[in-house]
Scaffold this motif. Structure first.
Motif, mmCIF file in Angstrom:
data_model
loop_
_atom_site.group_PDB
_atom_site.id
_atom_site.type_symbol
_atom_site.label_atom_id
_atom_site.label_comp_id
_atom_site.label_asym_id
_atom_site.label_seq_id
_atom_site.Cartn_x
_atom_site.Cartn_y
_atom_site.Cartn_z
ATOM 1 N N ARG A 121 -0.400 -13.078 8.739
ATOM 2 C CA ARG A 121 1.052 -12.961 8.667
ATOM 3 C C ARG A 121 1.505 -12.799 7.211
ATOM 4 N NH1 ARG A 121 5.066 -14.912 12.500
ATOM 5 N NH2 ARG A 121 3.213 -15.432 13.684
ATOM 6 N N GLY A 122 2.256 -11.726 6.923
ATOM 7 C CA GLY A 122 2.754 -11.479 5.575
ATOM 8 C C GLY A 122 1.704 -10.906 4.638
ATOM 9 N N LEU A 123 0.573 -10.484 5.184
ATOM 10 C CA LEU A 123 -0.505 -9.969 4.350
ATOM 11 C C LEU A 123 -0.092 -8.675 3.645
ATOM 12 C CD1 LEU A 123 -3.461 -10.290 3.495
ATOM 13 C CD2 LEU A 123 -4.096 -8.919 5.469
ATOM 14 N N GLN A 150 -5.806 -15.080 7.083
ATOM 15 C CA GLN A 150 -4.350 -15.134 7.039
ATOM 16 C C GLN A 150 -3.833 -13.729 7.280
ATOM 17 O OE1 GLN A 150 -2.201 -13.943 4.289
ATOM 18 N NE2 GLN A 150 -0.375 -14.793 5.232
ATOM 19 N N ALA A 156 2.971 -7.553 2.927
ATOM 20 C CA ALA A 156 4.027 -7.810 1.948
ATOM 21 C C ALA A 156 3.443 -8.414 0.671
ATOM 22 C CB ALA A 156 5.085 -8.735 2.531
ATOM 23 N N ARG A 157 2.498 -9.331 0.822
ATOM 24 C CA ARG A 157 1.901 -9.958 -0.350
ATOM 25 C C ARG A 157 1.082 -8.949 -1.147
ATOM 26 N NH1 ARG A 157 -1.842 -14.219 1.359
ATOM 27 N NH2 ARG A 157 -3.427 -12.621 1.156
ATOM 28 N N ARG A 158 0.297 -8.130 -0.469
ATOM 29 C CA ARG A 158 -0.527 -7.134 -1.154
ATOM 30 C C ARG A 158 0.354 -6.071 -1.818
ATOM 31 N NH1 ARG A 158 -6.103 -7.286 -1.442
ATOM 32 N NH2 ARG A 158 -6.046 -5.038 -1.227
ATOM 33 N N ARG A 207 3.408 -6.448 -2.975
ATOM 34 C CA ARG A 207 4.046 -7.052 -4.140
ATOM 35 C C ARG A 207 3.095 -7.007 -5.342
ATOM 36 N NH1 ARG A 207 4.877 -12.239 -2.408
ATOM 37 N NH2 ARG A 207 6.239 -11.347 -0.829
ATOM 38 N N ILE A 208 1.848 -7.350 -5.120
ATOM 39 C CA ILE A 208 0.857 -7.329 -6.198
ATOM 40 C C ILE A 208 0.640 -5.905 -6.697
ATOM 41 C CG2 ILE A 208 -1.592 -7.711 -6.702
ATOM 42 C CD1 ILE A 208 -1.428 -10.113 -4.731
#
Length: 75
Positions: A12-14, A10, A16-18, A20-21
């Protein structure tokens, strides 16, 4: 055969997700470090100063230093 066993990564958006965490983790770590400093360093230091100045007599301390010859202008 082998190509059907692997799932596509995956992408797309990897980021941004990481991020955020990691931002949430950094906030918790910094709050923990601030709490440790406050209760481990700042509060005991304030208590030590309060205990010292509770019975501190500056005139008595001045007289002792004057008798010891620390001050040149006060005889």
């Amino acid at each position: 055969m082998a190509s059907s066993a692997l799932a596509k990564p995956q992408m797309r958006g990897l980021l941004a997700r990481r991020l955020r965490i990691h931002i949430v983790a950094a906030v918790f770590v910094s709050l923990g470090a601030a709490a440790l400093y406050k209760f481990g360093v700042a509060e005991p230091r304030k208590k030590a100063y309060a205990d010292f100045y509770r019975n501190y007599d500056p005139m008595k301390d001045f007289e002792e230093m004057r008798k010891a010859g620390i001050f040149q202008s006060a005889k």
